[in-house]
Design a protein around this motif. Structure first.
Motif, mmCIF file in Angstrom:
data_model
loop_
_atom_site.group_PDB
_atom_site.id
_atom_site.type_symbol
_atom_site.label_atom_id
_atom_site.label_comp_id
_atom_site.label_asym_id
_atom_site.label_seq_id
_atom_site.Cartn_x
_atom_site.Cartn_y
_atom_site.Cartn_z
ATOM 1 N N GLU A 114 0.621 -1.158 0.085
ATOM 2 C CA GLU A 114 0.069 -0.214 0.039
ATOM 3 C C GLU A 114 0.935 1.182 0.021
ATOM 4 O OE1 GLU A 114 -2.439 -0.004 3.499
ATOM 5 O OE2 GLU A 114 -0.698 0.379 4.839
ATOM 6 N N CYS A 115 0.346 2.280 -0.506
ATOM 7 C CA CYS A 115 0.841 3.693 -0.422
ATOM 8 C C CYS A 115 1.069 4.138 1.015
ATOM 9 C CB CYS A 115 0.052 4.543 -1.327
ATOM 10 S SG CYS A 115 0.738 6.358 -1.256
ATOM 11 N N LYS A 116 1.973 4.738 1.379
ATOM 12 C CA LYS A 116 2.129 5.294 2.676
ATOM 13 C C LYS A 116 1.428 6.494 2.814
ATOM 14 C CE LYS A 116 7.093 3.289 3.117
ATOM 15 N NZ LYS A 116 8.331 3.576 3.114
ATOM 16 N N LYS A 117 1.353 7.169 1.783
ATOM 17 C CA LYS A 117 0.667 8.480 1.948
ATOM 18 C C LYS A 117 -0.762 8.567 2.024
ATOM 19 C CE LYS A 117 0.663 13.173 0.186
ATOM 20 N NZ LYS A 117 0.887 14.132 -0.839
ATOM 21 N N CYS A 118 -1.573 7.628 0.803
ATOM 22 C CA CYS A 118 -2.831 7.803 0.796
ATOM 23 C C CYS A 118 -3.546 6.336 1.057
ATOM 24 C CB CYS A 118 -3.278 8.300 -0.652
ATOM 25 S SG CYS A 118 -2.767 7.066 -2.030
ATOM 26 N N ARG A 119 -2.769 5.540 1.538
ATOM 27 C CA ARG A 119 -3.255 4.140 1.766
ATOM 28 C C ARG A 119 -4.073 3.366 0.757
ATOM 29 N NH1 ARG A 119 0.544 3.515 5.694
ATOM 30 N NH2 ARG A 119 0.458 4.879 7.368
ATOM 31 N N ILE A 120 -3.626 3.341 -0.552
ATOM 32 C CA ILE A 120 -4.547 2.641 -1.157
ATOM 33 C C ILE A 120 -3.710 1.336 -1.325
ATOM 34 C CG2 ILE A 120 -5.559 4.528 -2.426
ATOM 35 C CD1 ILE A 120 -3.689 3.758 -4.749
ATOM 36 N N ILE A 121 -4.257 0.167 -1.647
ATOM 37 C CA ILE A 121 -3.881 -0.976 -1.800
ATOM 38 C C ILE A 121 -3.292 -1.178 -3.401
ATOM 39 C CG2 ILE A 121 -3.977 -3.651 -1.628
ATOM 40 C CD1 ILE A 121 -5.735 -2.845 0.795
ATOM 41 N N PHE A 122 -2.051 -1.376 -3.809
ATOM 42 C CA PHE A 122 -1.548 -1.359 -5.197
ATOM 43 C C PHE A 122 -2.507 -2.672 -5.719
ATOM 44 C CE2 PHE A 122 2.246 0.801 -3.294
ATOM 45 C CZ PHE A 122 1.773 2.056 -3.624
ATOM 46 N N SER A 123 -2.463 -3.897 -5.180
ATOM 47 C CA SER A 123 -3.074 -4.880 -5.940
ATOM 48 C C SER A 123 -4.413 -4.899 -6.361
ATOM 49 C CB SER A 123 -2.762 -6.158 -5.085
ATOM 50 O OG SER A 123 -3.709 -6.074 -3.631
ATOM 51 N N LYS A 124 -5.054 -3.988 -5.776
ATOM 52 C CA LYS A 124 -6.537 -3.809 -6.034
ATOM 53 C C LYS A 124 -6.722 -2.758 -7.325
ATOM 54 C CE LYS A 124 -8.370 -5.135 -1.847
ATOM 55 N NZ LYS A 124 -9.332 -5.175 -0.399
#
Length: 190
Positions: A22-32
């Motif tokens: 996941e991104c440390k800034k916006c917390r989105i999960i890259f795999s999704k």
């Protein structure tokens, strides 16, 4: 290694073999997230170009705001008032409504569209000439219609004549177009 977030453009540092989930800034999960080759990045910070420049797969989204000056708005309003005024009754008499002739309607319509174009492209010097032309043609038409109702022997009005709301619209359009053409707002800052 660096992995750039496709949503916010934050550059996440990671060691080889340990790719972040996941991104440390916006917390989105890259795999999704599905990344397309023609994807556009919407950055939360619109002034930052880092999100766009760091991702080679993304294309930059450009916004072209429609910002009209006060002179343009006044001039365009005058053009539309002129268009509405030429199709409305200029005066009322016992014989019926006094309207512009079809030839005059076409002339005023062309001048209204030309004035609107000059306002949009900010050509106020030429707008001065069109507004003066409209003023001269309008005053000539009003005088011509008044002369029709004046009795030549007595010099008085042969019939009762009342000015209609179309005449008021035409006068308002001349005032608005003249303000847009002659009032210079570039000298004032505020």
């Amino acid at each position: 290694m660096i992995k750039t977030c496709p949503k916010c453009g934050f550059q996440n540092n990671y060691q080889e073999g340990y790719e972040p989930e996941e991104c440390k800034k916006c917390r989105i999960i890259f795999s999704k997230i599905k990344i397309r080759p023609d994807a556009e990045i919407e950055s939360n910070n619109y002034n930052s170009k880092s999100a766009v420049s760091s991702n080679p797969q993304a294309t930059e989204r450009t916004y072209i705001p429609l910002e009209l000056e006060a002179r343009q708005i006044i001039g365009i309003s005058g053009s539309f008032a002129l268009i509405a005024g030429i199709f409305s009754p200029l005066a009322y008499s016992p014989q019926g409504h006094v309207l512009l002739s079809p030839e005059n309607i076409l002339i005023f319509l062309a001048l209204a569209l030309i004035s609107c174009r000059f306002c949009l492209i900010k050509n106020y010097a030429t707008l001065r000439y069109t507004s003066l032309t409209i003023l001269l043609l309008l005053s000539g038409n009003i005088l011509l219609h008044l002369l029709i109702f004046i009795d030549s022997k007595t010099g008085t009005m042969s019939e009762e004549l009342q000015f209609g709301w179309g005449c008021g619209l035409l006068i308002i359009s001349i005032i608005l177009l003249s303000i847009a053409a002659f009032y210079n707002t570039s000298d004032y800052k505020g």
